[in-house]
Scaffold this active site. Structure first.
Site, PDB file in Angstrom:
ATOM      1  N   GLY A   1      -4.984  38.591  38.146  1.00  0.00           N
ATOM      2  CA  GLY A   1      -3.771  39.373  38.363  1.00  0.00           C
ATOM      3  C   GLY A   1      -5.105  40.810  37.922  1.00  0.00           C
ATOM      4  CG  ASN A   2      -4.408  43.524  40.463  1.00  0.00           C
ATOM      5  OD1 ASN A   2      -3.367  45.232  40.570  1.00  0.00           O
ATOM      6  ND2 ASN A   2      -4.108  43.231  41.658  1.00  0.00           N
ATOM      7  NE  ARG A   3      -9.145  46.470  33.704  1.00  0.00           N
ATOM      8  CZ  ARG A   3      -9.781  46.267  32.784  1.00  0.00           C
ATOM      9  NH1 ARG A   3      -8.720  46.554  32.021  1.00  0.00           N
ATOM     10  NH2 ARG A   3     -10.270  45.511  32.058  1.00  0.00           N
ATOM     11  CB  SER A   4      -2.114  47.969  39.964  1.00  0.00           C
ATOM     12  OG  SER A   4      -1.046  48.974  40.706  1.00  0.00           O
TER      13      SER A   4
END
Ligand code: C5P
Length: 400
Positions: free
Chosen positions: A208-211
């Site tokens: 995933g990512n931090r958005s």
């Protein structure tokens, strides 16, 4: 400075009780609120509640305090009229210019922005009569929110719920901040993607990512306040649905692609604020991947995800569709941004610098919007809503 004057019109639906919460938010944030309920609204919530919470007198008919000419004054003096909930009957009376109670008189005399937050059963919302009344009100410059989808009165579920009061309040705030300017995205359909995709490895793990989705949600909110029909494609966000937007939830890049392409088919503009994974695991393990004590872990094989932004820009669903991308860069921000804009083929690219503690999850942002025609619009450090307004200004200018 005088407090902004808000008229809260309440019509006779069960959601009238939720308008108490909207009223509180308005008064606590420094607005002078005059509540104008319809007679049937008072069957759900009494005048004493509205008077106590607003600190102002409450009347339903034009015959109270006639010497103050309330049927004209209240509307004339308002900076914003918000009708929440707006029933099918109130929408019909407003669309036809009836003036049979204090609220409809107020709507006819108001020259300020007007927001309707409809709430009713799905059948009533979908009836051609209501559809036409809503279209009429929108054509005349009112912001009519799409109802939320969910539990209705009784056991029914569907479209027709009043959006959360906190989110209606956000729309009111944006509309008030814009002042008497017409909603310039009225009649437009815009699609916004927000959040970050998750690419599953097995039933419990993902890449995933931090958005956080906050920038995309700010874009959706501001577009609603500017009169647009908004489809928000939300990837793994923990944020409340913005009032008035149709929200589609997705998890992976492939799901996001499908949802965006579907919504974009009739869209005037698409803003890709979501952080989409460029790669996904080559295979998905249907059972949880186990660690083996005597073995080193396998390297993770990845495959490329489709670049949705590039694909949509190369093959526009409609002539003149405006497409906006976002680029989070950690170094050489502008040069990388220009190259990315050319590569993606979109009309605008919002470039911002990110780092471990910058932008992701924050309330504020700072960016430069690069345009394919060479334009460059710096947006100073400020709320994500301010950047959102600039993006819509640039989009609106391109839509003509
Ligand atoms: O290439 P990069 O990921 O930096 O580009 C970011 C922009 O491209 C964002 O607007 C994002 O939504 C979009 N994107 C996309 N499909 C991908 C990757 C990114 O549409 N697979």
């Amino acid at each position: 400075m005088d407090k902004p004057r808000v008229v809260l019109g309440v019509s006779g639906g069960i959601a009238a009780y939720k308008a108490c919460e909207l009223l509180r938010r308005l008064t606590e944030s420094g607005h002078d609120v005059r509540v104008v309920p319809t007679a049937s609204a008072l069957r759900f919530v009494g005048a004493a509640t509205w008077a106590a919470l607003s600190g102002n007198p409450v009347s339903t008919e034009v015959w109270d305090e006639v010497h103050e000419v309330p049927h004209v004054r209240i509307g004339q003096q308002a900076d914003l009229v918000v009708v929440a909930p707006a029933t099918a009957d109130t929408l019909a009376r407003a669309a036809h210019g009836l003036a049979d109670d204090l609220l409809t008189n107020t709507l006819l005399t108001a020259r300020c922005p007007v927001v309707f937050a409809p709430a009713m059963h799905t059948e009533m919302w979908e009836h051609p009569a209501t559809r036409e009344n809503v279209a009429t009100l929108r054509r005349r410059g009112a912001v009519v929110l799409e109802p939320a989808v969910g539990r209705l009165t009784g056991a029914d579920t569907g479209k027709g719920r009043l959006p959360e009061p906190a989110e209606i309040f956000e729309v009111c705030r944006r509309v008030l901040a814009r002042g008497v300017r017409e909603p310039d995205l009225a009649g437009r359909h815009v699609v916004v993607s927000a959040g970050g995709t998750r690419e599953p490895l097995d039933p419990v793990r993902f890449l995933g990512n931090r958005s956080s989705g906050k920038q995309g949600y700010a874009l959706a909110r501001t577009a609603v306040a500017r009169g647009a029909r908004v489809t928000l494609i939300a990837a793994n966000t923990a944020l409340p649905d913005p009032a008035g937007a149709d929200v589609v939830r997705v998890e992976t890049a492939l799901q996001l692609r499908e949802a965006v392409l579907k919504a974009a088919a009739d869209a005037d503009a698409v803003v890709m604020a979501a952080a989409v994974a460029d790669f996904r695991p080559a295979s998905y393990a249907t059972g949880k991947i186990k660690k083996k004590d005597d073995q080193e872990p396998e390297p993770l094989a990845l495959v490329r995800n489709p670049d949705i932004l590039a694909e949509m820009s190369a093959d526009r669903a409609r002539p003149g569709q405006v497409i906006v991308g976002f680029a989070a860069e950690t170094d050489d921000v502008l040069a990388n941004g220009r190259r990315k804009l050319a590569r993606k083929g979109c009309d605008l690219l919002v470039v911002n610098e990110v780092g471990e503690h910058r932008t992701f999850g924050a309330e504020e942002n700072e960016a430069v919007v690069l345009a394919a025609d060479g334009g460059e619009t710096p947006v100073p450090h400020g709320p994500k809503e301010a950047l959102a307004e600039t993006v819509w200004d640039l989009v609106a200018a391109r839509l003509g």
